[in-house]
Write an enzyme that holds these catalytic residues in place. Sequence first.
Site, PDB file in Angstrom:
ATOM      1  N   SER A 136      72.026  43.732 -23.724  1.00 42.55           N
ATOM      2  CA  SER A 136      71.018  42.684 -23.840  1.00 42.55           C
ATOM      3  C   SER A 136      69.653  43.329 -23.996  1.00 42.55           C
ATOM      4  O   SER A 136      69.465  44.501 -23.680  1.00 42.55           O
ATOM      5  CB  SER A 136      71.031  41.796 -22.599  1.00 42.55           C
ATOM      6  OG  SER A 136      70.361  42.424 -21.513  1.00 42.55           O
ATOM      7  N   ASP A 137      68.684  42.553 -24.477  1.00 36.29           N
ATOM      8  CA  ASP A 137      67.308  43.024 -24.346  1.00 36.29           C
ATOM      9  C   ASP A 137      66.882  42.749 -22.909  1.00 36.29           C
ATOM     10  O   ASP A 137      67.575  42.096 -22.140  1.00 36.29           O
ATOM     11  CB  ASP A 137      66.395  42.332 -25.360  1.00 36.29           C
ATOM     12  CG  ASP A 137      65.225  43.224 -25.760  1.00 36.29           C
ATOM     13  OD1 ASP A 137      64.804  44.056 -24.933  1.00 36.29           O
ATOM     14  OD2 ASP A 137      64.723  43.087 -26.885  1.00 36.29           O
ATOM     15  N   TRP A 138      65.706  43.260 -22.556  1.00 36.05           N
ATOM     16  CA  TRP A 138      65.257  43.220 -21.156  1.00 36.05           C
ATOM     17  C   TRP A 138      65.267  41.787 -20.616  1.00 36.05           C
ATOM     18  O   TRP A 138      64.480  40.942 -21.053  1.00 36.05           O
ATOM     19  CB  TRP A 138      63.852  43.799 -21.071  1.00 36.05           C
ATOM     20  CG  TRP A 138      63.295  43.902 -19.690  1.00 36.05           C
ATOM     21  CD1 TRP A 138      62.994  42.862 -18.854  1.00 36.05           C
ATOM     22  CD2 TRP A 138      62.968  45.100 -18.991  1.00 36.05           C
ATOM     23  NE1 TRP A 138      62.493  43.337 -17.670  1.00 36.05           N
ATOM     24  CE2 TRP A 138      62.455  44.718 -17.726  1.00 36.05           C
ATOM     25  CE3 TRP A 138      63.046  46.457 -19.290  1.00 36.05           C
ATOM     26  CZ2 TRP A 138      62.023  45.640 -16.780  1.00 36.05           C
ATOM     27  CZ3 TRP A 138      62.611  47.371 -18.355  1.00 36.05           C
ATOM     28  CH2 TRP A 138      62.107  46.972 -17.121  1.00 36.05           C
TER      29      TRP A 138
END
Length: 745
Positions: free
Chosen positions: A286-288
Site C-alpha cells: 500500500s502507499d503510506w
Amino acid sequence: MSLKPLLTIAMLAIGAQLLAQYKQPAPDVIDKKVEALLSQMTLEEKIGQLNQYTSDRLATGPLTPNSAKYQEIKDGKVGSMLNIRGAKETRMIQEMAMQSRLKIPLLFGLDVIHGYRVTFPIPLAEAASWDMNAIESSARVAATESAASGIHWTFAPMVDIARDPRWGRVMEGAGEDTYLGSLIARARVRGFQGKGLGNLDAVMACVKHFAAYGAALAGRDYNSVDMSDRQLWEIYLPPFKAAADEGAATFMNSFNDLNGIPATGNAYLQRDILKGKWNFKGFVVSDWGSISEMIAHGFAKDNTDAARLAMLAGSDMDMEGHAYINGLAGLVRDKKVDVALIDDAVRRVLHKKFEMGLFDDPYRFSNEGREKKVLNSVANRKTAREVAEKSIVLLKNDNQLLPLSKSAKTIAVIGPLGKSSTDMKGFWSVDWENDHLVSLFEGLQNKVGKQTQLLYSQGCAIKDSSRNGFADAVATAQKADVVVMAVGEAFDMSGEAKSRSNIHLPGVQEELIKAVQATGKPVVVLVMGGRPLIFNWTADHANAILYTWWLGSEAGNAIADVLFGDYNPAGKLPMSFPRAEGQIPVFYNAKSTGRPSPDGMPAPYRSTYLDLPNTPRYAFGYGLSYTSFAFSDLKLSKSTMQANETIEISFTLKNTGRYTGEEVAQLYLQDVTASITRPVKELKDFQKVLLKPGESKTITFTVNKDKLSFYDQKMNWTAEPGEFKLMIGNSSDHILLQDKFELFN
C-alpha cells in the site's frame, strides 16, 4: 560525448566484490523453501510479514505513534521497515528480527527517488534527456549506494503519466507521453535491479502508483480519478506493464479512487489486471496509510473493514496503516477473509526475501566498510554531472548568445536561486549532514578563470513580494558584460502534497527579470523547478532561456558546462508548458474534435479559446541546440503493408551548424480514420544522435502492426486497415518530414 561510458563510469565505484554475479536459487527451489517456512508459521506470524512500520526518526506521511514496534519486530510481527538507513542502523534493527521465533529477516525500504548519497536530477528532468542509458545509469548509482547502506528496496520508479503541471508530483515521473514513459520505466527498473536481485549492488524496484494517480482531478494531490477503460488502458497502464515486463519486484497502489473505488481496495487493478492478466509474481505494498484512508474515502467503515477490503482486492503489505496487524487475524477467525489469501501474500513477500539472499545472511547488505567505500565516490558524482548536463533544455537562444565566452570579463549572477545549494537537491531527496550541493555561483567559479569577475545580487526572494533588492540587482547588472539570472521554485514547492493553482514564476521574480532586462545587458535566464512553469513575458523578451529543473549534487557544475559550451544542450521537454492555467490539461496527443482549429488560434465556432491559442507555450519534445540540424531525403520501403509486415522509414539527419551536438529525431504517427477517434499524432519512436559539424547520418525507424494498434470499441487491441500519416521532426509541433502509407489486412 558518447552515451556508452555512463554506465561504465557508474560502476567504477562499486568494487570488484560487488560485481560478482549472485547465484540466486532457482524459482522452484525458492518455492519449496517458502512452503516449508510457511507451514511453520502461525497466523499472527504470517500477518506480521505483511506489516510495515516506519522509523521513529523519519516519517513521510501521517505517523501513528507506536512505542512497541521494536518489541513487535522481536516477536515476528513486522515484515518490513522503511526510513531506516545506514549499514550500522539496519544491522541493529535486523538483529532484533533475528530474535524472533522463526528468524525471518526484515526488508528495509526507502524512497530513493533520484539518488541516495549523490543526488541526481529529479526524474522529470532526467526524462528531458530522452536518454535511456543516462536514466539507467542514474538508477544504477542510486541502487549501488543505497544497497551499500543496508537498503533492500526503493519506492521508485513512479511511472504515472501526468498531463497537469498543477500536480506537484509531476516532478517524480516521466511526463505526459505513454511511449516515452514506458521506455523510462524499463530503464529505471533495470538500473535499480541491475543484474538481478540478491546482488549487493541491486535493490528491489517498486513501481508506483497503481494506477492513474497522475490524472487526479484539478491537479490536486490524493484527489479522485474518473476515466474510461480505454483511456486507462491506452494512456495510463502501459508504463506499469512495461515495468512489470522488465521484472520489477514490487508494485505500490495509489491514494486515489479510480471510478469510485480506492486503488488500495480495487480488485480490478490488483487481482484482475496485475496478478491476473499480467501474471505479476511480486508483491503489492500500500502507499503510506492508504488502507486505513479508505475510511475517509467513505469506502470502509473502520480499520478492520479497510483491512478486509484491501486483502480481498490484492494489497499484500500494509505500509504504516496498522490495519493488517490489528484486524486480519479476527477477520480470518470470523471467516470474512480466507487464510489462503493471506498465505498468497506471505508467499510473495517471503519469495523476495529469499531472492535477496537474506535468509542466507540477513546482514549481507549491512557492511560499514563497503558503505564507506561506495558512497559519494568521485565516479558517482561524475555520472551525476553528466546526467544533469543531459537534462537541461535550451528554450531560447536569440542571436546565439549562448554559449558564453570564457573570456568574458564580468558576469553578474542575479536571482534568488543564484547562490542556493539546498534548492538544487529538489524534493524527495535524501537528507545528509554536511552535504555538498554545488550552487550555480560555485559552478561558475569552478568554470571561469581568474580573469573573469563574478558579481552577485539576490534581487528578491523566491516567494515574497518585496522589491527592495531590485535596485541593487539593476546596479549589479549594469557593471556586467552578461547577466545570468537564476529564478524558479524552492525545492519544496513541487512534490508530494505540493499542488499549486498558480504555476507562474513565484513572487516578483518575473518583475525582477523585467527590471534587469531593461538595462540592455544580454540576459540569460535559468529557470529552476520541479514542474512546467509559466513565464510568458520572459519567454518573449529574454535573450536566452535554459530550463534547468533541479539537477542535484552537481547542478552548478553541470549548468556551467552548458553555459560555456563544454556540453551542448540536447534536452527535450517531456511535458508541455502551458501559456496559462486555463489551458490545463494541455498535451500534444489530443484529438481533433469535430470543429478543429487548423492552427490552434481563436476562431468562431471552433474548438478554441477567445483569449489565447490552444497551443502550449513550449510543446512536448521541444528543445534547442547550439548547433543546427537538417532533416531530408525521406524514404519509405513501401507505401502499403500487411498486418504481418513492417515498413522501414529512413531519412538523412545532418549537423549544419558549428558545434558538435545531439538531436532527438522523433517519429509520430496518426491513424487518419478509425472506428475510435484517434489523436492527431502519437510518438512511436525516436533516436538521439550525436553528430559533428557537417556530419550526416541515415536514421531508420521500423513501423510494425503494434505501433499502429489501439483498443477498438470492444476493447480489443487491434490495428485497423486504412491510411496512416507519418511525421518526423525535432518536436511534436515542429514536423519537418511527412508522408503516408496504408495498412491492409
